[in-house]
Design an enzyme around this catalytic site. Structure first.
Site, PDB file in Angstrom:
ATOM      1  N   SER A 196       0.817  -1.209   0.000  1.00  0.00           N
ATOM      2  CA  SER A 196       0.000   0.000   0.000  1.00  0.00           C
ATOM      3  C   SER A 196       0.859   1.271   0.000  1.00  0.00           C
ATOM      4  CB  SER A 196      -0.961  -0.001   1.193  1.00  0.00           C
ATOM      5  OG  SER A 196      -0.251  -0.138   2.398  1.00  0.00           O
TER       6      SER A 196
ATOM      7  N   LYS B  89       6.867   3.436  17.387  1.00  0.00           N
ATOM      8  CA  LYS B  89       5.449   3.802  17.516  1.00  0.00           C
ATOM      9  C   LYS B  89       4.546   2.623  17.190  1.00  0.00           C
ATOM     10  CE  LYS B  89       4.702   4.088  12.966  1.00  0.00           C
ATOM     11  NZ  LYS B  89       3.636   3.561  12.125  1.00  0.00           N
TER      12      LYS B  89
ATOM     13  N   THR C  96      -0.987   6.351  14.480  1.00  0.00           N
ATOM     14  CA  THR C  96      -0.987   4.893  14.520  1.00  0.00           C
ATOM     15  C   THR C  96      -1.715   4.357  15.744  1.00  0.00           C
ATOM     16  OG1 THR C  96       1.177   5.069  13.474  1.00  0.00           O
ATOM     17  CG2 THR C  96       0.523   2.900  14.219  1.00  0.00           C
TER      18      THR C  96
END
Lengths: 344, 344
Positions: free
Chosen positions: A17, A195, A252
């Site tokens: 992606s 993260k 995220t």
């Protein structure tokens, strides 16, 4: 020339992606963008349908963007090469392509992760695989689908050499995509990798319906934990307050499209790690990163309680409720001692 | 005695959602908690139904918590007084109650905002109204409804005098509510006030469906903007990386229950400020804070582009798309110069 400068062809390695989104973006701003898919079938599907139906269905590639399974064709005359391959496949995938790189071409790492075996960051791995090539790191809060749709996004291009960061900025920035330069490669890469672990923790918290207050506290302590490790390893605390730290973490850990958060949610709902990875269908980099982070932290003498809790759940079968309760049971100290993201 | 220490009655002034949530929390952990409502009718409704149906419907007050419209009864023998009144009503509401305060009783400000006329922070206003009383500030990521439901929450109790912060910590902490002390009152109050303005900006961005990438960038730049003003006024950069800065900002700018974000959304969807305030039904402190912030920034020689954009939309009728486009049109500089949250 910080945006939309005239630039030769850009090769994008990896048709997941993120690689596809950057290809669509580049084609839209008028750059010749060649997307290389390891899987010939996927390359053909993209060519025939004009979109990447596996990873970004419904978003057409622009006229100047094309997909190919032929790496030599993708890399020929490329002025910049973006590497957008999941971290665990970088070595095997990239090594055979290195002889095809134009001499001195800038490599841009769009990979987030740390190699578990040796704790290598992705720019270090690229430098090992393709010695002599200037390397920049691209990171920041960016769901691929939104970049592909042309939604406003701000990223960081990092290199110890400012002219390399500027080359990446010039090649990639466009009307909807702002690119800031940063010289703290270490901080930018650690931010992008770590993260993902905190996002898994956020997903675990959400799976128990602990609420948004708890998640916000987790994000705050998670960023402090990320910065603590980063600063101990030599990164700048300031980087963690920027797009590649705080920005990417917020996205995220709270975003609806986050793979790592989704994985935490699935695990918390009782799925095995294997099933959760299968269910999220894409690579949740945080699973690989957590072990690497804990090893780096041990070496640096730094404590990472949230990463430790995630590892306990993922690899040791500790129930989610127990792991999170242990986090919450720590006696609160003065906040000045807890939150040291700004300590440089 | 950092949690659940034996403590005498606590008075909570203000029966909105936050005052009510703290009352419910205190009652649950066994403290006698007296909730004062200015509106006698509301106090009676709470007594009769056992819950605050206006602000926190469906969550019963514990046995040790009660509501009253009689301030003298609420304040009698109180060992701690929590002030949870919207910032614009503090002066008029609190002034007549001051003679009822027990001598030397600690006041805890649970108010987020800055007085527009003189730029006073709420602890400064309390000190002016009730001279001689020790004052602590309570802040951090906390949707009232979640605190009332007993969901895990982490807060900061700030006072320049550590023993005052510790008194607030001892009085308020409980199994689900962690309270960290902090001595940077200025930073804690500015964080709690300014994040509301950034949350309005996030709502404006969401109203245009700019996406989660754009919102994450806005949060990142918003925190840098908050810290820039705070540090210029003498606060610690570190506070903005903590619960009262980053933590509260993340919650307010991305959370589903955020009033200020909801107000930004409503304005962006074409509502007038008056209608949007009516539609969100509660006080969006950010509207008042933005003017105060811009005045403080002018005095300190600091630029606050996001606050400026919010003010342009709210007060000057600038279309949302134009105000946000102006923000995005700024030429990106090296990130080190943009994000200075860690500069102390």
């Amino acid at each position: 020339v910080s945006r939309a400068g005239a630039i030769g062809p850009v090769a994008i390695l990896g048709a997941g992606s993120w690689g596809t989104a950057l290809t669509i973006h580049l084609g839209r701003r008028g750059t010749t963008a060649r997307l290389w898919a390891r899987d010939e079938t996927l390359a053909r599907e993209i060519r025939e349908t004009g979109e990447n139906r596996r990873y970004l269905p419904g978003i057409p590639l622009a006229a100047r963007a094309a997909a190919t399974g032929d790496a030599a064709a993708a890399l020929r005359d490329a002025e910049l090469v973006v590497v957008a391959i999941p971290s665990q496949f970088v070595r095997a995938t990239l090594a055979p392509l290195v002889p095809r790189l134009e001499p001195g071409v800038v490599l841009v790492s769009a990979i987030k992760g740390i190699e578990p075996e040796r704790g290598l960051r992705m720019s270090e791995l690229l430098a090992e695989l393709a010695p002599g090539h200037p390397i920049a790191v691209l990171s920041g809060p960016s769901f691929a689908r939104e970049v592909a749709l042309g939604r406003p996004t701000a990223l960081v291009a990092a290199s110890a050499r400012l002219e390399v960061a500027r080359a990446a900025q010039a090649a990639l920035a466009g009307p909807a995509l702002r690119v800031y330069t940063n010289r703290d490669v270490l901080g930018v890469e650690l931010g992008g990798a770590l993260k993902n672990v905190i996002a898994i923790a956020a997903g675990l918290s959400d799976s128990l319906a602990l609420g948004e207050n708890a998640r916000a506290a987790l994000v705050t302590r998670g960023l402090a934990e990320m910065a603590r490790l980063g600063v101990a390893l030599g990164a700048s605390a300031r980087t963690f307050a920027g797009l590649a730290g705080l920005g990417d973490l917020v996205l995220t850990a709270t975003g609806t499209l986050s793979r790592n958060r989704a994985l935490g949610l699935a695990i918390g709902q009782g799925k095995s790690l294997r099933d959760a990875e299968a269910a999220t269908r894409t690579v949740a980099e945080g699973v690989r990163t957590v072990s690497a982070a804990l090893r780096l932290a041990r070496g640096a003498g730094v404590s990472l309680p949230i990463c430790g809790a995630v590892a306990a759940v993922l690899f040791e079968g500790v129930p989610v409720a127990d792991a999170l309760a242990a986090l919450l049971a720590r006696e609160p100290r003065p906040e000045e001692e807890e939150v040291d993201v700004s300590r440089a």
